[in-house]
Design an enzyme around this catalytic site. Sequence first.
Site, PDB file in Angstrom:
ATOM      1  N   ASP A 196      -7.610  -0.067  10.345  1.00  0.00           N
ATOM      2  CA  ASP A 196      -7.998   1.134  11.086  1.00  0.00           C
ATOM      3  C   ASP A 196      -8.074   0.825  12.575  1.00  0.00           C
ATOM      4  O   ASP A 196      -8.679  -0.180  12.985  1.00  0.00           O
ATOM      5  CB  ASP A 196      -9.354   1.650  10.601  1.00  0.00           C
ATOM      6  CG  ASP A 196      -9.273   2.263   9.210  1.00  0.00           C
ATOM      7  OD1 ASP A 196      -8.173   2.689   8.816  1.00  0.00           O
ATOM      8  OD2 ASP A 196     -10.311   2.309   8.540  1.00  0.00           O
ATOM      9  N   ARG A 200       0.829  -1.202   0.000  1.00  0.00           N
ATOM     10  CA  ARG A 200       0.000   0.000   0.000  1.00  0.00           C
ATOM     11  C   ARG A 200       0.860   1.247   0.000  1.00  0.00           C
ATOM     12  O   ARG A 200       1.780   1.388   0.797  1.00  0.00           O
ATOM     13  CB  ARG A 200      -0.911   0.008   1.221  1.00  0.00           C
ATOM     14  CG  ARG A 200      -1.791   1.228   1.243  1.00  0.00           C
ATOM     15  CD  ARG A 200      -3.056   1.008   1.972  1.00  0.00           C
ATOM     16  NE  ARG A 200      -3.799   2.258   2.026  1.00  0.00           N
ATOM     17  CZ  ARG A 200      -4.772   2.508   2.860  1.00  0.00           C
ATOM     18  NH1 ARG A 200      -5.146   1.584   3.701  1.00  0.00           N
ATOM     19  NH2 ARG A 200      -5.406   3.662   2.844  1.00  0.00           N
ATOM     20  N   ASP A 220      -6.457  -2.173   4.345  1.00  0.00           N
ATOM     21  CA  ASP A 220      -6.706  -1.017   5.203  1.00  0.00           C
ATOM     22  C   ASP A 220      -6.881  -1.537   6.624  1.00  0.00           C
ATOM     23  O   ASP A 220      -7.713  -2.410   6.869  1.00  0.00           O
ATOM     24  CB  ASP A 220      -7.982  -0.298   4.739  1.00  0.00           C
ATOM     25  CG  ASP A 220      -8.249   0.976   5.515  1.00  0.00           C
ATOM     26  OD1 ASP A 220      -7.291   1.690   5.854  1.00  0.00           O
ATOM     27  OD2 ASP A 220      -9.432   1.259   5.772  1.00  0.00           O
ATOM     28  N   ARG A 275      -8.039  -0.310  -2.248  1.00  0.00           N
ATOM     29  CA  ARG A 275      -6.800  -0.620  -1.552  1.00  0.00           C
ATOM     30  C   ARG A 275      -6.697  -2.108  -1.251  1.00  0.00           C
ATOM     31  O   ARG A 275      -7.686  -2.792  -1.046  1.00  0.00           O
ATOM     32  CB  ARG A 275      -6.662   0.191  -0.255  1.00  0.00           C
ATOM     33  CG  ARG A 275      -7.665  -0.057   0.841  1.00  0.00           C
ATOM     34  CD  ARG A 275      -8.968   0.738   0.731  1.00  0.00           C
ATOM     35  NE  ARG A 275      -8.793   2.149   0.488  1.00  0.00           N
ATOM     36  CZ  ARG A 275      -8.620   3.061   1.451  1.00  0.00           C
ATOM     37  NH1 ARG A 275      -8.618   2.695   2.693  1.00  0.00           N
ATOM     38  NH2 ARG A 275      -8.480   4.322   1.144  1.00  0.00           N
TER      39      ARG A 275
HETATM   40  N1  PH2 Z   1     -13.075   1.638   3.451  1.00  0.00           N
HETATM   41  C1  PH2 Z   1     -12.958   2.871   2.997  1.00  0.00           C
HETATM   42  C2  PH2 Z   1     -13.883   3.453   2.046  1.00  0.00           C
HETATM   43  N2  PH2 Z   1     -14.978   2.638   1.708  1.00  0.00           N
HETATM   44  N3  PH2 Z   1     -16.195   0.643   1.854  1.00  0.00           N
HETATM   45  C3  PH2 Z   1     -16.345  -0.597   2.347  1.00  0.00           C
HETATM   46  N4  PH2 Z   1     -17.409  -1.318   2.014  1.00  0.00           N
HETATM   47  N5  PH2 Z   1     -15.431  -1.130   3.205  1.00  0.00           N
HETATM   48  C4  PH2 Z   1     -14.318  -0.433   3.596  1.00  0.00           C
HETATM   49  O1  PH2 Z   1     -13.488  -0.952   4.385  1.00  0.00           O
HETATM   50  C5  PH2 Z   1     -14.135   0.876   3.080  1.00  0.00           C
HETATM   51  C6  PH2 Z   1     -15.110   1.386   2.198  1.00  0.00           C
HETATM   52  C7  PH2 Z   1     -11.869   3.730   3.467  1.00  0.00           C
HETATM   53  O2  PH2 Z   1     -11.045   3.154   4.349  1.00  0.00           O
HETATM   54 MG    MG Z   2      -7.345   3.418   7.090  1.00  0.00          MG
HETATM   55 MG    MG Z   3     -10.656   2.738   6.508  1.00  0.00          MG
END
Ligand code: PH2
Ligand code: MG
Ligand code: MG
Length: 162
Positions: free
Chosen positions: A103, A87, A101, A98
Amino acid sequence: VTCVSTTAHIALGSNLGDRRAILTDALAQIARLPATAVVSVSAFIETKPVGPGPQGDYLNAAAELLTDLNAAELLAALLAIERSHGRDRAREQRWGARRLDLDLLLFGDVVIDAPGLTVPHPRMHERAFVLEPLASIAPNAVHPRLGISVAAMAGVVVHAAV
Ligand code: PH2
Ligand code: MG
Ligand code: MG
């Protein structure tokens, strides 16, 4: 030495590449972090992308950790794992596709407002793709700013989406 472990909750997402292998690998990497254990992991759920399209569907999950790292150390470790999966934040769109991710959602009852580190995650309470898997493993975890449980937040978001 006295270690005061903190229960932390994270969200995982991927919508590029072998999503299931990427999330599984990321969880193994998290389990190998110093002074950190993975306590539980939700099911991996298929979700529609929220954000600028077109982009593929996501595989999302949540995990509960127990760690002696502090929030900044844990976040730095999560970002390093994202980078190990190729990434490159400089080249991607906000909310765009991506490979991985990670978080940081909740870090015990800690509230932090620092550049690059906001805990609880500032948008967790409005995202079904975060709250649904999180509610399956930590329904009673409380959002320290809003003072309501994950189960309550998940219920509110589900009703708002109907
Ligand atoms: N993460 C995002 C933006 N949009 N949509 C879904 N369904 N799942 C995600 O983890 C996601 C997203 C930004 O981190
Ligand atoms: Mg993030
Ligand atoms: Mg996110």
